[in-house]
Design a protein around this motif. Sequence first.
Motif, mmCIF file in Angstrom:
data_model
loop_
_atom_site.group_PDB
_atom_site.id
_atom_site.type_symbol
_atom_site.label_atom_id
_atom_site.label_comp_id
_atom_site.label_asym_id
_atom_site.label_seq_id
_atom_site.Cartn_x
_atom_site.Cartn_y
_atom_site.Cartn_z
ATOM 1 N N PHE A 54 -3.567 2.750 -2.661
ATOM 2 C CA PHE A 54 -2.723 4.179 -2.847
ATOM 3 C C PHE A 54 -2.736 4.516 -4.287
ATOM 4 N N ASP A 55 -2.606 5.871 -4.697
ATOM 5 C CA ASP A 55 -2.625 6.407 -5.881
ATOM 6 C C ASP A 55 -1.216 6.438 -6.498
ATOM 7 N N MET A 56 -1.164 5.519 -7.607
ATOM 8 C CA MET A 56 0.172 5.547 -8.368
ATOM 9 C C MET A 56 0.171 6.361 -9.669
ATOM 10 N N ARG A 57 0.867 7.357 -9.674
ATOM 11 C CA ARG A 57 0.943 8.452 -10.470
ATOM 12 C C ARG A 57 1.492 7.874 -12.087
ATOM 13 N N ASP A 58 2.677 7.244 -11.807
ATOM 14 C CA ASP A 58 3.417 6.887 -12.959
ATOM 15 C C ASP A 58 4.093 5.527 -12.442
ATOM 16 N N SER A 59 4.459 4.728 -13.530
ATOM 17 C CA SER A 59 5.006 3.112 -13.209
ATOM 18 C C SER A 59 6.703 3.503 -12.668
ATOM 19 N N SER A 60 7.107 4.734 -13.076
ATOM 20 C CA SER A 60 8.465 4.896 -12.491
ATOM 21 C C SER A 60 8.623 5.161 -11.104
ATOM 22 N N GLN A 61 7.271 5.238 -10.483
ATOM 23 C CA GLN A 61 7.214 5.074 -9.038
ATOM 24 C C GLN A 61 7.691 3.616 -8.356
ATOM 25 N N MET A 62 7.676 2.719 -9.258
ATOM 26 C CA MET A 62 7.658 1.464 -8.524
ATOM 27 C C MET A 62 8.934 1.057 -8.071
ATOM 28 N N PRO A 63 10.087 1.528 -8.264
ATOM 29 C CA PRO A 63 11.356 1.358 -7.590
ATOM 30 C C PRO A 63 11.234 2.010 -6.002
ATOM 31 N N PRO A 64 10.883 3.086 -6.062
ATOM 32 C CA PRO A 64 11.094 3.527 -4.567
ATOM 33 C C PRO A 64 9.827 3.436 -3.920
ATOM 34 N N ILE A 65 8.825 2.579 -4.325
ATOM 35 C CA ILE A 65 7.730 2.084 -3.645
ATOM 36 C C ILE A 65 8.224 0.720 -3.100
ATOM 37 N N GLY A 66 8.460 -0.210 -4.095
ATOM 38 C CA GLY A 66 9.008 -1.505 -3.719
ATOM 39 C C GLY A 66 10.257 -1.669 -2.941
ATOM 40 N N GLU A 67 11.399 -0.907 -3.214
ATOM 41 C CA GLU A 67 12.623 -1.389 -2.643
ATOM 42 C C GLU A 67 12.692 -1.189 -1.048
ATOM 43 N N ASP A 78 3.232 -7.607 -4.432
ATOM 44 C CA ASP A 78 2.281 -7.483 -5.758
ATOM 45 C C ASP A 78 1.935 -6.089 -5.716
ATOM 46 N N LEU A 79 1.778 -5.681 -6.986
ATOM 47 C CA LEU A 79 1.120 -4.299 -7.285
ATOM 48 C C LEU A 79 -0.028 -4.572 -8.253
ATOM 49 N N THR A 80 -1.183 -4.232 -7.738
ATOM 50 C CA THR A 80 -2.302 -4.717 -8.596
ATOM 51 C C THR A 80 -3.381 -3.247 -8.893
ATOM 52 N N PRO A 81 -3.777 -2.943 -10.244
ATOM 53 C CA PRO A 81 -4.695 -1.935 -10.162
ATOM 54 C C PRO A 81 -6.094 -2.288 -9.601
ATOM 55 N N VAL A 82 -6.574 -1.544 -8.958
ATOM 56 C CA VAL A 82 -7.863 -1.884 -8.339
ATOM 57 C C VAL A 82 -9.080 -0.541 -8.676
ATOM 58 N N MET A 83 -9.929 -0.731 -8.136
ATOM 59 C CA MET A 83 -10.971 0.384 -8.359
ATOM 60 C C MET A 83 -12.030 0.500 -7.103
ATOM 61 N N ASN A 84 -12.585 1.627 -7.042
ATOM 62 C CA ASN A 84 -13.472 1.514 -5.872
ATOM 63 C C ASN A 84 -14.896 1.596 -6.662
#
Length: 96
Positions: A54-67, A78-84
């Motif tokens: 998915f697209d993560m626009r900002d690192s502040s999204q980490m808590p609502p994504i992970g919790e 694990d959150l890992t940057p990826v490329m297509n």
Amino acid sequence: MRVLLKASMNTEKANEVIRGGKMPQLMQEALGNLKPEAAYFTLEHGVRTAYLFFDMRDSSQMPPIGEPFFMDLGAEIDLTPVMNADDLQKGLSELR
């Protein structure tokens, strides 16, 4: 930034959620919030595992994504940057 979220779910917590009939709702909410371009579900090292791209626009999204994964499923995340392929081509073109 496109990221891969890998969620390895605690078996006992996930079993409780499944027995309680809440797993479909939890997955629907997670997919609705993240709007992944791809989502895959499998077993890895003997535990239920989700791979969400998915697209993560900002690192502040980490808590609502992970919790929700941490609290409801006892997951390791694990959150890992990826490329297509397009991202890779763009990055490689900048090497010249």
